[in-house]
Write an enzyme that holds these catalytic residues in place. Sequence first.
Site, PDB file in Angstrom:
ATOM      1  N   TYR A 152      38.834  64.336  39.103  1.00  0.00           N
ATOM      2  CA  TYR A 152      39.251  63.999  40.478  1.00  0.00           C
ATOM      3  C   TYR A 152      40.318  64.968  40.979  1.00  0.00           C
ATOM      4  O   TYR A 152      40.273  65.433  42.126  1.00  0.00           O
ATOM      5  CB  TYR A 152      39.756  62.561  40.467  1.00  0.00           C
ATOM      6  CG  TYR A 152      40.146  61.962  41.797  1.00  0.00           C
ATOM      7  CD1 TYR A 152      39.170  61.453  42.672  1.00  0.00           C
ATOM      8  CD2 TYR A 152      41.477  61.846  42.176  1.00  0.00           C
ATOM      9  CE1 TYR A 152      39.539  60.869  43.877  1.00  0.00           C
ATOM     10  CE2 TYR A 152      41.848  61.263  43.377  1.00  0.00           C
ATOM     11  CZ  TYR A 152      40.874  60.768  44.217  1.00  0.00           C
ATOM     12  OH  TYR A 152      41.236  60.183  45.410  1.00  0.00           O
ATOM     13  N   LYS A 156      40.013  67.365  44.181  1.00  0.00           N
ATOM     14  CA  LYS A 156      40.925  67.235  45.323  1.00  0.00           C
ATOM     15  C   LYS A 156      41.713  68.515  45.554  1.00  0.00           C
ATOM     16  O   LYS A 156      42.062  68.846  46.694  1.00  0.00           O
ATOM     17  CB  LYS A 156      41.861  66.038  45.125  1.00  0.00           C
ATOM     18  CG  LYS A 156      41.143  64.683  45.188  1.00  0.00           C
ATOM     19  CD  LYS A 156      40.303  64.542  46.446  1.00  0.00           C
ATOM     20  CE  LYS A 156      39.957  63.105  46.781  1.00  0.00           C
ATOM     21  NZ  LYS A 156      39.043  63.001  47.942  1.00  0.00           N
TER      22      LYS A 156
HETATM   23  P1  NAP Z   1      36.699  53.463  48.755  1.00  0.00           P
HETATM   24  O1  NAP Z   1      37.260  52.199  49.304  1.00  0.00           O
HETATM   25  O2  NAP Z   1      36.181  53.475  47.360  1.00  0.00           O
HETATM   26  O3  NAP Z   1      35.575  53.986  49.765  1.00  0.00           O
HETATM   27  C1  NAP Z   1      34.856  55.165  49.501  1.00  0.00           C
HETATM   28  C2  NAP Z   1      33.530  55.089  50.219  1.00  0.00           C
HETATM   29  O4  NAP Z   1      32.795  56.307  49.925  1.00  0.00           O
HETATM   30  C3  NAP Z   1      32.665  53.910  49.736  1.00  0.00           C
HETATM   31  O5  NAP Z   1      32.178  53.193  50.848  1.00  0.00           O
HETATM   32  C4  NAP Z   1      31.548  54.609  48.965  1.00  0.00           C
HETATM   33  O6  NAP Z   1      30.301  53.950  49.030  1.00  0.00           O
HETATM   34  C5  NAP Z   1      31.450  55.931  49.712  1.00  0.00           C
HETATM   35  N1  NAP Z   1      30.695  56.916  48.938  1.00  0.00           N
HETATM   36  C6  NAP Z   1      30.776  57.153  47.603  1.00  0.00           C
HETATM   37  N2  NAP Z   1      29.894  58.100  47.245  1.00  0.00           N
HETATM   38  C7  NAP Z   1      29.236  58.465  48.375  1.00  0.00           C
HETATM   39  C8  NAP Z   1      28.187  59.386  48.647  1.00  0.00           C
HETATM   40  N3  NAP Z   1      27.638  60.138  47.679  1.00  0.00           N
HETATM   41  N4  NAP Z   1      27.731  59.515  49.919  1.00  0.00           N
HETATM   42  C9  NAP Z   1      28.275  58.751  50.909  1.00  0.00           C
HETATM   43  N5  NAP Z   1      29.257  57.858  50.715  1.00  0.00           N
HETATM   44  C10 NAP Z   1      29.738  57.713  49.455  1.00  0.00           C
HETATM   45  O7  NAP Z   1      37.771  54.656  48.813  1.00  0.00           O
HETATM   46  P2  NAP Z   1      39.113  54.864  49.669  1.00  0.00           P
HETATM   47  O8  NAP Z   1      40.243  54.403  48.838  1.00  0.00           O
HETATM   48  O9  NAP Z   1      38.942  54.358  51.058  1.00  0.00           O
HETATM   49  O10 NAP Z   1      39.176  56.462  49.658  1.00  0.00           O
HETATM   50  C11 NAP Z   1      38.621  57.273  50.690  1.00  0.00           C
HETATM   51  C12 NAP Z   1      38.927  58.729  50.392  1.00  0.00           C
HETATM   52  O11 NAP Z   1      40.352  58.913  50.275  1.00  0.00           O
HETATM   53  C13 NAP Z   1      38.328  59.240  49.098  1.00  0.00           C
HETATM   54  O12 NAP Z   1      37.930  60.584  49.242  1.00  0.00           O
HETATM   55  C14 NAP Z   1      39.471  59.135  48.124  1.00  0.00           C
HETATM   56  O13 NAP Z   1      39.321  60.020  47.043  1.00  0.00           O
HETATM   57  C15 NAP Z   1      40.636  59.498  49.031  1.00  0.00           C
HETATM   58  N6  NAP Z   1      41.939  59.009  48.539  1.00  0.00           N
HETATM   59  C16 NAP Z   1      42.177  57.665  48.358  1.00  0.00           C
HETATM   60  C17 NAP Z   1      43.417  57.247  47.896  1.00  0.00           C
HETATM   61  C18 NAP Z   1      43.771  55.794  47.673  1.00  0.00           C
HETATM   62  O14 NAP Z   1      44.879  55.524  47.176  1.00  0.00           O
HETATM   63  N7  NAP Z   1      42.912  54.843  48.008  1.00  0.00           N
HETATM   64  C19 NAP Z   1      44.420  58.195  47.611  1.00  0.00           C
HETATM   65  C20 NAP Z   1      44.131  59.539  47.800  1.00  0.00           C
HETATM   66  C21 NAP Z   1      42.894  59.933  48.278  1.00  0.00           C
HETATM   67  P3  NAP Z   1      29.914  52.794  47.959  1.00  0.00           P
HETATM   68  O15 NAP Z   1      30.810  51.654  48.269  1.00  0.00           O
HETATM   69  O16 NAP Z   1      28.481  52.491  48.238  1.00  0.00           O
HETATM   70  O17 NAP Z   1      30.172  53.393  46.610  1.00  0.00           O
END
Ligand code: NAP
Length: 251
Positions: A152, A156
Amino acid sequence: MTHGRTAIVTGAARGIGAATARRLAADGFAVAVVDLDESACDEVASNIREAGGSALGVGIDVTEAEQVEAGVARIADELGPPVVLVNNAGIIRDNLLFRMSESDWDSVIDVHLRGAFLMARACQAHMTAATFGRIVNLSSSSAQGNRGQANYSAAKAGLQGFTKTLAIELGKFGVTANAVAPGFIQTDMTAATAERMGVPFEDFLAHAASQTPVQRVGQPEDIAATISFLCSEEAGFVSGQVIYVAGGPLD
Ligand code: NAP
């Protein structure tokens, strides 16, 4: 309510992506809500329409080139040419290096890096034709290194180089590219991490808040607000940047 521009948000069925889709719709964009499961997208898209906005739910696996090309063409046809792209779709497959499988590595690199590449490549012609475009890639504070996240953090950090290169290549066409790097945000992704570590989510949140200078965890809306600015007309001189939105000074 719409101003005639179309935005695509990937991974928008929940979490940061859903909040960003809602925010960009409130800003006046017609929003394509993209995720793996089209029915989950439809829920967010209907919420936006009920609030007076314009939205379309589209099922696309961002790692699949054919689905990306067909999905972006459908969005251009049904909503209008996409001039804003938020590459937000993401997964985690955490493990210490000695336990990390090749599939843990490949699937994380594929969704974040290959997915962002395929989506940007499919959308860029619409942006250059419009001489306006905004690309926002979701990086992470983990880009600086995080135990258990070799895959990851590499993805990133890779997105940061990808972002800077898009900014250099596309700037002359009126297209900016920036990365937003969230710290700890309360979503299903961080809930899954707590579960994997065997810590109740409430305790996990309290610990993360105590380690953060502003003494709280982030919410999806915190990230959506930063993305909203980067997608605005007035952000046209901000490009190739990585903005840490982490409640404290990371860089
Ligand atoms: P999340 O709640 O897990 O949502 C991610 C979404 O991406 C899910 O709806 C998932 O679908 C979808 N997804 C996964 N693989 C995919 C694919 N191949 N094609 C299309 N959609 C896909 O994550 P989040 O926490 O909102 O994070 C969103 C972004 O911010 C990510 O890039 C994450 O790495 C980044 N981020 C998050 C955090 C944090 O603390 N939460 C911190 C830093 C960065 P499914 O549900 O069907 O799997």
